[in-house]
Design a protein around this motif. Structure first.
Motif, short mmCIF file in Angstrom:
data_model
loop_
_atom_site.label_atom_id
_atom_site.label_comp_id
_atom_site.label_asym_id
_atom_site.label_seq_id
_atom_site.Cartn_x
_atom_site.Cartn_y
_atom_site.Cartn_z
N MET A 67 -114.40 18.89 20.22
CA MET A 67 -115.79 19.23 20.47
C MET A 67 -116.51 19.66 19.20
O MET A 67 -117.70 19.40 19.01
N ARG A 68 -115.78 20.30 18.31
CA ARG A 68 -116.37 20.69 17.02
C ARG A 68 -116.80 19.43 16.25
O ARG A 68 -117.92 19.37 15.71
N VAL A 69 -115.94 18.42 16.23
CA VAL A 69 -116.25 17.17 15.52
C VAL A 69 -117.41 16.45 16.20
O VAL A 69 -118.34 15.97 15.52
N ASP A 118 -106.03 12.65 20.66
CA ASP A 118 -105.28 13.02 19.46
C ASP A 118 -105.83 14.29 18.80
O ASP A 118 -105.68 14.50 17.60
N MET A 119 -106.53 15.11 19.58
CA MET A 119 -107.03 16.41 19.13
C MET A 119 -107.07 17.33 20.34
O MET A 119 -107.21 16.86 21.47
N THR A 164 -112.62 8.91 19.03
CA THR A 164 -113.36 9.68 18.02
C THR A 164 -114.63 8.94 17.60
O THR A 164 -115.22 9.27 16.58
N ASP A 165 -115.05 7.96 18.35
CA ASP A 165 -116.20 7.07 18.09
C ASP A 165 -116.23 6.56 16.66
O ASP A 165 -117.29 6.39 16.05
N PHE A 166 -115.04 6.25 16.14
CA PHE A 166 -114.94 5.67 14.79
C PHE A 166 -113.67 4.85 14.68
O PHE A 166 -112.61 5.26 15.14
#
Length: 321
Positions: free
Chosen positions: A263-265, A256-257, A113-115
């Motif tokens: 893609m929305r995030v 985990d999605m 999630t690049d975080f």
């Protein structure tokens, strides 16, 4: 040999530890797809404490001298970090996970999630001083116990942190006063609890084979190579010659999605970055990030960030998670 190993350790650690090792120091490093910030907290000779904040997808694991026998603790506050171990097993840690082990990572760390935000503690006995030994003894901290935890779990234990440990880590993270004495005390408490607790066996965080991992990454690459274009999973299935259901399953396990949620995030984060770092119009940003309807983009953006795109640009907030 002891002096030679000490020199090797010092040379390696000199690249990691700030020169002003008696102060809290933060260093930002740019990488290909983002950046990360390492904050160093002074503690004891031979025990090194960092807060890692990652805003990127991939970070190299670096080269670790084989002579070093470092025990590494990690506590994940938020996010997800995935990695391949030296035994070719894929593992991950996520929110409130604690890991104890040696240096086991091969190649790189992957943040789907690049975080990621979490603490990392390195324990290198060869660099202990009398002061270190004295304090560890005074607080009844058993380093040998931490070693045995690693050995009993094939080099790496991953488990849920109990409420007491979680509270102390979060207190450290929220210590806005940067009071070094309080941080040192919290760290001593954490090591004391860990060395006196029965942490049991590692939770199963093996989740994909190497082939499945590569397929999930291939899906990610295709989906994100141009966010202005919507690519269907059927098209990706045809391109990779793997069933759509299997690709969706591997992607969900790894990131985990599900695909649409992820893609929305990704699109919203790209839009937020462009809003704060460019002068591109909101209309064009929406289009470049794959939102065909500007009104819908503004509504979804507000749901996620709590403000409309123009307001977000105006106040200059850079979202951190």
């Amino acid at each position: 040999m002891i002096n030679e190993n000490r020199e090797i350790h010092n040379d390696f650690l000199a690249k990691l530890i700030p020169r002003k090792a008696d102060k809290i120091v933060s260093v930002r490093t740019e990488v290909e797809d983002g950046y990360y910030i390492n904050t160093f907290y002074p503690f004891l000779p031979g025990i090194f404490v960092f807060l890692n904040e990652v805003h990127a997808t991939n970070i190299s694991a670096g080269t670790f001298p084989k002579e070093c026998r470092m025990i590494i603790l990690n506590y994940c506050i938020s996010g997800r970090c995935e990695f391949k171990t030296k035994s070719d097993r894929y593992r991950y840690i996520t929110d409130n996970n604690l890991s104890i082990g040696g240096y086991v990572v091969k190649e790189s760390f992957f943040y789907p999630t690049d975080f990621y935000v979490g603490f990392e503690v390195g324990i290198l006995e060869e660099l202990f001083t009398p002061k270190t030994h004295e304090l560890l003894k005074e607080f009844e901290i058993d380093i040998e116990k931490l070693k045995s935890i690693s050995e009993q779990n094939k080099g790496l234990l991953i488990s849920e942190a109990n409420s007491e440990i979680q509270r102390i880590w979060l207190d450290m993270y929220g210590n806005n006063s940067e009071d070094i004495s309080l941080i040192k005390l919290d760290m001593l408490r954490i090591l004391r609890i860990l060395s006196r607790s029965d942490l049991g066996h590692s939770k199963n965080t093996d989740y994909l084979t190497k082939g499945q991992m590569n397929l999930a990454k291939a899906v990610y690459s295709i989906l994100t190579r141009d966010l202005s274009v919507h690519v269907s999973m059927r098209e990706i299935s045809d391109e990779l010659k793997v069933s759509e259901s299997s690709l969706k399953k591997y992607f969900k396990i790894m990131f985990d999605m599900n695909v649409s949620e992820y893609m929305r995030v990704i699109r919203l984060k790209k839009a937020a970055k462009m809003l704060t770092e460019t002068e591109v119009s909101v209309f064009d940003i929406a289009d470049l990030c794959g939102f065909t309807n500007q009104g819908r983009f503004a509504r979804i953006f507000k749901e996620y960030y709590g403000m409309r795109p123009l307001e977000y640009r105006r106040v200059g907030i850079k979202f951190k998670g």
